[in-house]
Design a protein around this motif. Sequence first.
Motif, PDB file in Angstrom:
ATOM      1  N   SER A 139       1.760  -5.754 -11.986  1.00  0.00           N
ATOM      2  CA  SER A 139       3.020  -6.301 -11.490  1.00  0.00           C
ATOM      3  C   SER A 139       2.804  -7.732 -11.019  1.00  0.00           C
ATOM      4  CB  SER A 139       3.545  -5.445 -10.332  1.00  0.00           C
ATOM      5  OG  SER A 139       4.638  -6.062  -9.689  1.00  0.00           O
ATOM      6  N   ASN A 140       3.849  -8.519 -11.129  1.00  0.00           N
ATOM      7  CA  ASN A 140       3.805  -9.884 -10.597  1.00  0.00           C
ATOM      8  C   ASN A 140       4.400  -9.956  -9.190  1.00  0.00           C
ATOM      9  OD1 ASN A 140       2.541 -11.161 -12.756  1.00  0.00           O
ATOM     10  ND2 ASN A 140       4.463 -11.436 -13.867  1.00  0.00           N
ATOM     11  N   ILE A 141       4.853  -8.832  -8.682  1.00  0.00           N
ATOM     12  CA  ILE A 141       5.371  -8.793  -7.319  1.00  0.00           C
ATOM     13  C   ILE A 141       4.179  -8.830  -6.365  1.00  0.00           C
ATOM     14  CG2 ILE A 141       6.673  -7.473  -5.612  1.00  0.00           C
ATOM     15  CD1 ILE A 141       8.243  -6.250  -7.923  1.00  0.00           C
ATOM     16  N   GLU A 142       4.168  -9.797  -5.482  1.00  0.00           N
ATOM     17  CA  GLU A 142       3.014  -9.992  -4.612  1.00  0.00           C
ATOM     18  C   GLU A 142       2.932  -8.929  -3.516  1.00  0.00           C
ATOM     19  OE1 GLU A 142       2.925 -13.921  -3.055  1.00  0.00           O
ATOM     20  OE2 GLU A 142       2.847 -14.896  -5.020  1.00  0.00           O
ATOM     21  N   ASP A 143       1.705  -8.519  -3.257  1.00  0.00           N
ATOM     22  CA  ASP A 143       1.343  -7.653  -2.141  1.00  0.00           C
ATOM     23  C   ASP A 143       2.132  -6.346  -2.085  1.00  0.00           C
ATOM     24  OD1 ASP A 143       0.119  -6.670   0.074  1.00  0.00           O
ATOM     25  OD2 ASP A 143       0.308  -8.507   1.250  1.00  0.00           O
ATOM     26  N   LYS A 144       1.757  -5.452  -2.954  1.00  0.00           N
ATOM     27  CA  LYS A 144       2.372  -4.120  -2.957  1.00  0.00           C
ATOM     28  C   LYS A 144       2.183  -3.421  -1.616  1.00  0.00           C
ATOM     29  CE  LYS A 144       1.822  -3.213  -7.916  1.00  0.00           C
ATOM     30  NZ  LYS A 144       1.246  -2.313  -8.942  1.00  0.00           N
ATOM     31  N   ASP A 145       1.008  -3.608  -1.022  1.00  0.00           N
ATOM     32  CA  ASP A 145       0.719  -2.942   0.250  1.00  0.00           C
ATOM     33  C   ASP A 145       1.712  -3.355   1.326  1.00  0.00           C
ATOM     34  OD1 ASP A 145      -1.410  -1.584  -0.813  1.00  0.00           O
ATOM     35  OD2 ASP A 145      -2.922  -2.992  -0.084  1.00  0.00           O
ATOM     36  N   ALA A 146       2.055  -4.627   1.364  1.00  0.00           N
ATOM     37  CA  ALA A 146       3.005  -5.117   2.373  1.00  0.00           C
ATOM     38  C   ALA A 146       4.382  -4.504   2.164  1.00  0.00           C
ATOM     39  CB  ALA A 146       3.086  -6.633   2.327  1.00  0.00           C
ATOM     40  N   ILE A 147       4.771  -4.349   0.909  1.00  0.00           N
ATOM     41  CA  ILE A 147       6.067  -3.745   0.611  1.00  0.00           C
ATOM     42  C   ILE A 147       6.087  -2.286   1.038  1.00  0.00           C
ATOM     43  CG2 ILE A 147       7.568  -3.001  -1.275  1.00  0.00           C
ATOM     44  CD1 ILE A 147       6.842  -5.647  -2.679  1.00  0.00           C
ATOM     45  N   MET A 148       5.012  -1.570   0.744  1.00  0.00           N
ATOM     46  CA  MET A 148       4.954  -0.163   1.144  1.00  0.00           C
ATOM     47  C   MET A 148       4.888  -0.040   2.660  1.00  0.00           C
ATOM     48  SD  MET A 148       5.349   1.129  -1.756  1.00  0.00           S
ATOM     49  CE  MET A 148       5.317   2.858  -1.250  1.00  0.00           C
ATOM     50  N   ASP A 149       4.181  -0.953   3.308  1.00  0.00           N
ATOM     51  CA  ASP A 149       4.136  -0.959   4.778  1.00  0.00           C
ATOM     52  C   ASP A 149       5.539  -1.116   5.351  1.00  0.00           C
ATOM     53  OD1 ASP A 149       1.396  -0.703   4.783  1.00  0.00           O
ATOM     54  OD2 ASP A 149       0.988  -2.814   5.205  1.00  0.00           O
ATOM     55  N   SER A 150       6.327  -1.991   4.744  1.00  0.00           N
ATOM     56  CA  SER A 150       7.681  -2.236   5.258  1.00  0.00           C
ATOM     57  C   SER A 150       8.553  -0.991   5.115  1.00  0.00           C
ATOM     58  CB  SER A 150       8.326  -3.420   4.532  1.00  0.00           C
ATOM     59  OG  SER A 150       8.649  -3.099   3.187  1.00  0.00           O
ATOM     60  N   LEU A 151       8.320  -0.210   4.058  1.00  0.00           N
ATOM     61  CA  LEU A 151       9.065   1.038   3.890  1.00  0.00           C
ATOM     62  C   LEU A 151       8.643   2.059   4.935  1.00  0.00           C
ATOM     63  CD1 LEU A 151       8.959   1.410  -0.014  1.00  0.00           C
ATOM     64  CD2 LEU A 151      10.939   0.766   1.373  1.00  0.00           C
ATOM     65  N   ILE A 152       7.352   2.216   5.106  1.00  0.00           N
ATOM     66  CA  ILE A 152       6.823   3.207   6.052  1.00  0.00           C
ATOM     67  C   ILE A 152       7.218   2.873   7.484  1.00  0.00           C
ATOM     68  CG2 ILE A 152       4.687   4.143   7.047  1.00  0.00           C
ATOM     69  CD1 ILE A 152       3.450   3.794   4.227  1.00  0.00           C
ATOM     70  N   GLU A 153       7.200   1.587   7.816  1.00  0.00           N
ATOM     71  CA  GLU A 153       7.480   1.155   9.185  1.00  0.00           C
ATOM     72  C   GLU A 153       8.965   0.938   9.449  1.00  0.00           C
ATOM     73  OE1 GLU A 153       5.081  -2.319   9.504  1.00  0.00           O
ATOM     74  OE2 GLU A 153       3.190  -1.206   9.264  1.00  0.00           O
ATOM     75  N   SER A 154       9.792   1.147   8.445  1.00  0.00           N
ATOM     76  CA  SER A 154      11.230   0.964   8.603  1.00  0.00           C
ATOM     77  C   SER A 154      11.808   1.951   9.610  1.00  0.00           C
ATOM     78  CB  SER A 154      11.920   1.136   7.247  1.00  0.00           C
ATOM     79  OG  SER A 154      13.322   1.133   7.390  1.00  0.00           O
ATOM     80  N   SER A 155      12.913   1.574  10.204  1.00  0.00           N
ATOM     81  CA  SER A 155      13.630   2.492  11.088  1.00  0.00           C
ATOM     82  C   SER A 155      14.604   3.367  10.295  1.00  0.00           C
ATOM     83  CB  SER A 155      14.403   1.702  12.148  1.00  0.00           C
ATOM     84  OG  SER A 155      15.347   0.835  11.532  1.00  0.00           O
ATOM     85  N   VAL A 156      14.667   3.134   8.988  1.00  0.00           N
ATOM     86  CA  VAL A 156      15.578   3.880   8.117  1.00  0.00           C
ATOM     87  C   VAL A 156      14.836   5.069   7.512  1.00  0.00           C
ATOM     88  CG1 VAL A 156      17.061   3.781   6.074  1.00  0.00           C
ATOM     89  CG2 VAL A 156      16.890   1.794   7.589  1.00  0.00           C
ATOM     90  N   LEU A 157      15.306   6.244   7.803  1.00  0.00           N
ATOM     91  CA  LEU A 157      14.685   7.482   7.332  1.00  0.00           C
ATOM     92  C   LEU A 157      14.451   7.479   5.830  1.00  0.00           C
ATOM     93  CD1 LEU A 157      13.995  10.578   7.677  1.00  0.00           C
ATOM     94  CD2 LEU A 157      16.452  10.985   7.381  1.00  0.00           C
ATOM     95  N   TRP A 158      15.438   7.032   5.068  1.00  0.00           N
ATOM     96  CA  TRP A 158      15.358   7.124   3.611  1.00  0.00           C
ATOM     97  C   TRP A 158      14.304   6.187   3.044  1.00  0.00           C
ATOM     98  CZ3 TRP A 158      17.281  11.487   3.238  1.00  0.00           C
ATOM     99  CH2 TRP A 158      18.405  11.865   3.983  1.00  0.00           C
ATOM    100  N   ARG A 159      14.104   5.036   3.644  1.00  0.00           N
ATOM    101  CA  ARG A 159      13.046   4.135   3.190  1.00  0.00           C
ATOM    102  C   ARG A 159      11.674   4.769   3.413  1.00  0.00           C
ATOM    103  NH1 ARG A 159      14.090  -1.352   2.250  1.00  0.00           N
ATOM    104  NH2 ARG A 159      16.317  -1.836   2.279  1.00  0.00           N
ATOM    105  N   GLN A 160      11.519   5.433   4.530  1.00  0.00           N
ATOM    106  CA  GLN A 160      10.254   6.110   4.810  1.00  0.00           C
ATOM    107  C   GLN A 160      10.013   7.249   3.819  1.00  0.00           C
ATOM    108  OE1 GLN A 160      11.337   6.918   8.946  1.00  0.00           O
ATOM    109  NE2 GLN A 160       9.652   5.611   9.611  1.00  0.00           N
ATOM    110  N   ARG A 161      11.063   7.979   3.499  1.00  0.00           N
ATOM    111  CA  ARG A 161      10.907   9.070   2.528  1.00  0.00           C
ATOM    112  C   ARG A 161      10.601   8.516   1.133  1.00  0.00           C
ATOM    113  NH1 ARG A 161      12.281  14.883   2.385  1.00  0.00           N
ATOM    114  NH2 ARG A 161      12.532  15.462   0.196  1.00  0.00           N
TER     115      ARG A 161
END
Length: 256
Positions: A139-161
């Motif tokens: 992928s050319n999208i930078e830093d997959k880990d940061a994107i996944m971190d943002s989902l996990i750390e979100s306050s939105v239940l569905w993003r975490q799921r």
Amino acid sequence: MTASDIIDALKEYKNEQQRTVLMRFFKTGPGQYGEGDKFLGLKVPEVRAIAKMSRDLPLKSVKELLVNEWHEVRLCGFLILTYKMERLSSGKRAGYIKSLMERDSIVKLYLEHADYANNWDLVDLSAPKIIGVWLLLPSNIEDKDAIMDSLIESSVLWRQRIAMVSTWKTTQQGHPEYALSYAERLVGHDHDLIHKAVGWMLREVGKRGGMNYLEDFLERHAATMPRTALRYAIEQMPECQRRFYLAFRRDCQREP
């Protein structure tokens, strides 16, 4: 076929009796996790059939489906994205630069509209086949880990799921580290839908040859993890092991 055509086609299947059932099943009442969601009353195979016929719909038109007020219309939009992703990720196409760029466009659209995947079926039918696939491919999208971190750390239940359930695909492909890492961070969550997702993905780790990884995880967390998550995680284990972990958790919970 346009987005309007697809919406009209879905509305032709409108079923008032099924609509009532779905609104109750997906907890759309006041204070429930699906509060306010609106259903036409379609079954998933009906939505899937229309999505398959519409897989060539341009992304800008898919966006119209993702933001629609009707649950089944949004589901159709997410399913179209999964079919597009599948086609761009199979065989030699997975290595093509054009395919890579198109996959990235799908992932960006999905992440931008993640809040519209606002019930567990929308997440579960899309996240593994979009985010899970993306995690495993170039992928050319930078830093997959940061994107996944943002989902996990979100306050939105569905993003975490989304983050947790996406690991169904990575585990299938022999990479249990994603599921184990995300479960580690979400195992103490306070919502039942995350408990189920964590347990389900841990069960998949054990089911697909990673029983040692699962046992190691349980050694550290079985005493304190939510009961629902534990029950899901140990479902494929022999009965004697299941009893052991449940008793271990119960005994630890009783300690002063």
